[in-house]
Design a protein around this motif. Structure first.
Motif, PDB file in Angstrom:
ATOM      1  N   ASN A  61      -8.316   6.767  17.132  1.00 35.79           N
ATOM      2  CA  ASN A  61      -8.527   8.078  16.522  1.00 35.79           C
ATOM      3  C   ASN A  61      -7.331   8.498  15.668  1.00 35.79           C
ATOM      4  N   GLN A  62      -6.140   8.147  16.100  1.00 35.54           N
ATOM      5  CA  GLN A  62      -4.937   8.388  15.292  1.00 35.54           C
ATOM      6  C   GLN A  62      -5.036   7.659  13.951  1.00 35.54           C
ATOM      7  N   VAL A  63      -5.432   6.398  14.002  1.00 37.23           N
ATOM      8  CA  VAL A  63      -5.560   5.583  12.792  1.00 37.23           C
ATOM      9  C   VAL A  63      -6.664   6.129  11.888  1.00 37.23           C
ATOM     10  N   ALA A  64      -7.772   6.585  12.489  1.00 36.49           N
ATOM     11  CA  ALA A  64      -8.859   7.154  11.688  1.00 36.49           C
ATOM     12  C   ALA A  64      -8.385   8.371  10.905  1.00 36.49           C
ATOM     13  N   ALA A  65      -7.588   9.237  11.546  1.00 38.53           N
ATOM     14  CA  ALA A  65      -7.076  10.425  10.855  1.00 38.53           C
ATOM     15  C   ALA A  65      -6.147  10.037   9.717  1.00 38.53           C
ATOM     16  N   ARG A  66      -5.256   9.099   9.964  1.00 41.16           N
ATOM     17  CA  ARG A  66      -4.344   8.668   8.912  1.00 41.16           C
ATOM     18  C   ARG A  66      -5.096   8.036   7.752  1.00 41.16           C
ATOM     19  N   GLU A  67      -6.141   7.256   8.049  1.00 39.95           N
ATOM     20  CA  GLU A  67      -6.916   6.605   6.999  1.00 39.95           C
ATOM     21  C   GLU A  67      -7.642   7.636   6.142  1.00 39.95           C
ATOM     22  N   ALA A  68      -8.216   8.658   6.760  1.00 40.83           N
ATOM     23  CA  ALA A  68      -8.899   9.701   6.000  1.00 40.83           C
ATOM     24  C   ALA A  68      -7.925  10.444   5.090  1.00 40.83           C
ATOM     25  N   LEU A  69      -6.735  10.749   5.591  1.00 39.23           N
ATOM     26  CA  LEU A  69      -5.739  11.446   4.777  1.00 39.23           C
ATOM     27  C   LEU A  69      -5.208  10.545   3.672  1.00 39.23           C
ATOM     28  N   ARG A  70      -5.067   9.265   3.951  1.00 41.54           N
ATOM     29  CA  ARG A  70      -4.647   8.307   2.916  1.00 41.54           C
ATOM     30  C   ARG A  70      -5.645   8.304   1.764  1.00 41.54           C
ATOM     31  N   LEU A  71      -6.924   8.263   2.101  1.00 36.16           N
ATOM     32  CA  LEU A  71      -7.951   8.246   1.069  1.00 36.16           C
ATOM     33  C   LEU A  71      -7.986   9.537   0.264  1.00 36.16           C
ATOM     34  N   ALA A  72      -7.626  10.640   0.900  1.00 34.06           N
ATOM     35  CA  ALA A  72      -7.601  11.934   0.221  1.00 34.06           C
ATOM     36  C   ALA A  72      -6.292  12.178  -0.517  1.00 34.06           C
ATOM     37  N   ASP A  73      -5.409  11.160  -0.553  1.00 31.46           N
ATOM     38  CA  ASP A  73      -4.090  11.305  -1.192  1.00 31.46           C
ATOM     39  C   ASP A  73      -3.309  12.488  -0.622  1.00 31.46           C
ATOM     40  N   ARG A  74      -3.390  12.651   0.701  1.00 36.31           N
ATOM     41  CA  ARG A  74      -2.730  13.780   1.355  1.00 36.31           C
ATOM     42  C   ARG A  74      -1.681  13.252   2.332  1.00 36.31           C
ATOM     43  N   PRO A  75      -0.424  13.156   1.899  1.00 35.79           N
ATOM     44  CA  PRO A  75       0.628  12.763   2.839  1.00 35.79           C
ATOM     45  C   PRO A  75       0.702  13.751   4.001  1.00 35.79           C
ATOM     46  N   ALA A  76       0.980  13.252   5.188  1.00 34.55           N
ATOM     47  CA  ALA A  76       1.044  14.117   6.365  1.00 34.55           C
ATOM     48  C   ALA A  76       2.183  13.661   7.264  1.00 34.55           C
ATOM     49  N   TRP A  77       2.787  14.616   7.947  1.00 30.03           N
ATOM     50  CA  TRP A  77       3.938  14.352   8.809  1.00 30.03           C
ATOM     51  C   TRP A  77       3.720  15.081  10.123  1.00 30.03           C
ATOM     52  N   ALA A  78       3.697  14.325  11.234  1.00 29.28           N
ATOM     53  CA  ALA A  78       3.469  14.920  12.553  1.00 29.28           C
ATOM     54  C   ALA A  78       4.051  13.976  13.601  1.00 29.28           C
ATOM     55  N   PRO A  79       5.345  14.091  13.920  1.00 31.97           N
ATOM     56  CA  PRO A  79       5.987  13.158  14.845  1.00 31.97           C
ATOM     57  C   PRO A  79       5.299  13.024  16.190  1.00 31.97           C
ATOM     58  N   ARG A  80       4.617  14.065  16.671  1.00 32.35           N
ATOM     59  CA  ARG A  80       3.934  13.987  17.965  1.00 32.35           C
ATOM     60  C   ARG A  80       2.685  13.107  17.897  1.00 32.35           C
ATOM     61  N   LEU A  81       2.341  12.656  16.680  1.00 26.93           N
ATOM     62  CA  LEU A  81       1.242  11.701  16.527  1.00 26.93           C
ATOM     63  C   LEU A  81       1.749  10.275  16.388  1.00 26.93           C
ATOM     64  N   GLY A  82       2.990  10.032  16.793  1.00 26.83           N
ATOM     65  CA  GLY A  82       3.512   8.677  16.831  1.00 26.83           C
ATOM     66  C   GLY A  82       4.210   8.231  15.564  1.00 26.83           C
TER      67      GLY A  82
END
Length: 259
Positions: free
Chosen positions: A211-232
């Motif tokens: 589920n972590q990877v799915a969220a990162r993949e969706a944001l990658r596709l949307a060209d939306r960098p994201a930062w959340a250390p509690r997500l690993g």
């Protein structure tokens, strides 16, 4: 506001997504739409049935109304069991139907490993041995080195959804190898988002969960960098928009479209 969508089979660990939404920036929205899951068994026929075009199309209209800027098929077995080419064809069909870039959790694992710069990985799978082996084969088809695969032999999604931190630690311990740069934990039916910091501290290396990877993949596709250390480790550093990724087939994919 960045809105990304997920096609999620059944009702198992979908509450990982509102947890991630809280941990991400306040202008990121994660929208989950459920697809049919009449059989949650971890058998090849049941898992492949989850990823049929008819099942995936059923959730597309709701995601269109939500304003999703990208869509991820949040299912591992319903993707990688179609093979390398089949998984890409599957998400290209979703992209055409919804009108935005699309990908899947399985493909997202490949992009996440490359983002970390990992050369060797170990796989800690809930699945029976034959299904776990096919996930490892999917990864190897992209040129990844899989140094170990451990299969826990779970019967289905409902059983996996009941696992807590102690069971997850047992699973990753059985799979980990000193030479592995990262540990991969597929299965979107597992609750892992609350446990990512503990798992990484426990192993002393990056842990990638479905589920972590799915969220990162969706944001990658949307060209939306994201930062959340509690997500690993995967979310520890902001990243630039992605370059096209070359695949063994000779095709390259950027933002879910052939380039």
């Amino acid at each position: 506001m960045t809105t990304v969508g997920f096609l999620y089979p059944g009702h198992f660990a979908e509450d990982d997504y509102p947890r991630m939404e809280i941990l991400l920036d306040s202008d990121i929205r994660l929208v989950v739409r459920h697809t049919e899951c009449p059989d949650d068994a971890y058998r090849e026929d049941a898992l492949r049935a989850l990823g049929t075009p008819e099942r995936l199309a059923a959730g597309v209209e709701d995601l269109q109304r939500s304003g999703a800027q990208s869509v991820v098929w949040a299912c591992d077995g319903g993707s990688f069991l179609y093979g390398h080419e089949g998984a890409h064809d599957q998400v290209m069909a979703v992209a055409r139907a919804v009108g935005v870039p699309a990908s899947s959790t399985s493909i997202g694992f490949v992009h996440a490993v490359r983002k970390l710069g990992a050369n060797r990985v170990a796989v800690a799978a809930t699945y029976p041995e034959d299904i776990a082996a096919q996930f490892a084969a999917f990864l190897r088809a992209t040129g990844m080195e899989v140094v170990a695969t451990h299969a826990a032999g779970v019967a289905g999604g409902a059983e996996a959804a009941g696992w807590g931190l102690d069971r997850l630690k047992e699973l990753v311990t059985a799979a980990d190898r000193p030479e592995a740069d990262a540990l991969l934990l597929p299965d979107t039916a597992l609750h892992t988002v609350s446990h990512l910091p503990e798992l990484e501290e426990f192993l002393g290396k990056p842990v990638l969960t479905a589920n972590q990877v799915a969220a990162r993949e969706a944001l990658r596709l949307a060209d939306r960098p994201a930062w959340a250390p509690r997500l690993g480790t995967l979310f520890e550093a902001r990243e630039a928009p992605p370059a096209p990724v070359e695949w063994g087939s000779g095709r390259s994919y950027a933002h879910g479209r052939p380039s």
